[in-house]
Design a protein around this motif. Structure first.
Motif, PDB file in Angstrom:
ATOM      1  N   LEU A   1      -1.996   8.376   3.056  1.00 13.47           N
ATOM      2  CA  LEU A   1      -2.881   7.935   1.976  1.00 13.47           C
ATOM      3  C   LEU A   1      -3.035   6.422   1.988  1.00 13.47           C
ATOM      4  N   ALA A   2      -1.930   5.707   2.184  1.00 10.23           N
ATOM      5  CA  ALA A   2      -1.987   4.248   2.240  1.00 10.23           C
ATOM      6  C   ALA A   2      -2.832   3.786   3.427  1.00 10.23           C
TER       7      ALA A   2
ATOM      8  N   GLU B   1      -3.811   1.583  -9.582  1.00 16.44           N
ATOM      9  CA  GLU B   1      -4.780   2.644  -9.851  1.00 16.44           C
ATOM     10  C   GLU B   1      -5.938   2.109 -10.678  1.00 16.44           C
TER      11      GLU B   1
ATOM     12  N   ARG C   1      -5.308   5.387   4.836  1.00 19.60           N
ATOM     13  CA  ARG C   1      -6.716   5.652   4.532  1.00 19.60           C
ATOM     14  C   ARG C   1      -7.283   4.556   3.630  1.00 19.60           C
ATOM     15  N   ARG C   2      -6.507   4.139   2.638  1.00 15.66           N
ATOM     16  CA  ARG C   2      -6.983   3.104   1.720  1.00 15.66           C
ATOM     17  C   ARG C   2      -7.137   1.759   2.411  1.00 15.66           C
TER      18      ARG C   2
ATOM     19  N   ALA D   1       0.826  -1.210   0.000  1.00 15.43           N
ATOM     20  CA  ALA D   1       0.000   0.000   0.000  1.00 15.43           C
ATOM     21  C   ALA D   1       0.856   1.256   0.000  1.00 15.43           C
TER      22      ALA D   1
ATOM     23  N   SER E   1       1.265   4.061  -3.094  1.00 13.55           N
ATOM     24  CA  SER E   1       0.768   5.428  -2.898  1.00 13.55           C
ATOM     25  C   SER E   1       1.892   6.432  -2.671  1.00 13.55           C
TER      26      SER E   1
END
Length: 299
Positions: free
Chosen positions: A24-25, A141, A27-28, A15, A19
């Protein structure tokens, strides 16, 4: 000495690698960034290796991290295959598949047809991302990407979908209100619509220099859909794919014998995902729809 590591730690590594940013990772993955940071540290301790360079702007892979990435992606692909095999005994297709496409192909060709795929497979979640940009399959993506160029590097599997033709188009209202166009020499005196130069995401879209270097577009947009709408409203002339204009009787093709450009669409899949049923079936659906509608691409 390297020790054992947790599969969650390896997923955390993937992750962040994709990213480039811890927050950000996190959150994903649905965890907080401190938890994700601890997982990375645990993985590095277990492997006895520094996997990332930490910068103020984000995370970048070290040489050891780059080496781990390919193996981690292969393990991820194997894990997804195992999960699919166990869950797929009923024969139904399930899960999510994300398709990244140029905005014209995605909005005008694929969007009106993608409902057929969803109807055939009620448990399949289809995500269509139609945007003027390149999609990184290595960063996940997208699961499937439609590209204007074949892959030149990386662990990608590519197949050519079709060549397609582009021409000069204008609205009938524009043609009747402006001086006639009988040759390419008449074009520089007309109002053109084109891409914003520094936002061209692939060189295949740089059309106008092939037609005339004297053309100076007055209206520009990064979006092909926006260009089409401007042409439709009579704002000027643009190079448009023929498949996009099909069925719009209010648009006129100009100088078809003199101006005909050919480009290609390629379907790309990451090698680790190409054997998953949901990816394979979706890719074949797209390819079959292109085959069935070949006249749109090369009228």
């Amino acid at each position: 000495m390297a020790g054992q590591f947790d599969w969650d730690d390896l997923q955390s590594f993937l992750a962040v690698a994709r990213s480039g940013r811890l927050t950000l990772a996190a959150r994903r993955m649905g965890v907080d960034h401190t938890t994700l940071g601890r997982r990375l540290q645990s993985l590095e301790r277990a492997l006895g290796a520094n996997l990332f360079e930490r910068h103020a702007t984000g995370y970048s892979l070290t040489a050891q991290g780059e080496s781990l990435l390919a193996s981690a992606e292969a393990m991820e692909g194997l894990a997804m295959t195992i999960m699919e095999d166990l869950a797929g005994s009923s024969g139904s297709l399930s899960g999510a598949v994300r398709i990244g496409t140029p905005d014209g192909f995605g909005s005008f060709f694929l969007a009106p047809r993608i409902g057929q795929l969803a109807a055939r497979h009620p448990d399949l979640e289809v995500q269509l991302v139609a945007m003027p940009r390149l999609f990184s399959l290595s960063k996940r993506e997208a699961d499937i990407a439609i590209s204007l160029a074949q892959p030149d590097a990386g662990r990608l599997h590519g197949r050519k979908l079709t060549d397609y033709e582009l021409g000069l188009y204008a609205a009938r209202s524009y043609v009747t209100a402006n001086p006639p166009i009988s040759s390419v020499a008449d074009l520089p005196g007309h109002r053109f619509i084109s891409y914003i130069d520094d936002l061209l995401y692939t060189p295949e879209l740089d059309y106008l220099p092939q037609i005339s270097r004297d053309i100076r577009p007055q209206l520009k947009s990064a979006s092909l859909v926006a260009q089409f709408r401007a042409v439709e409203a009579g704002a000027g002339i643009a190079v448009l794919p023929c498949f996009l204009v099909d069925g719009h009787a209010d648009l006129v093709r100009l100088l078809p014998a003199e101006v005909s450009l050919i480009r290609s669409f390629w379907l790309l899949i990451h090698s680790d995902l190409r054997h998953l049923s949901r990816i394979r079936v979706t890719a074949e659906f797209i390819a079959e729809e292109v085959r069935r509608n070949s006249r749109l691409f090369r009228p």
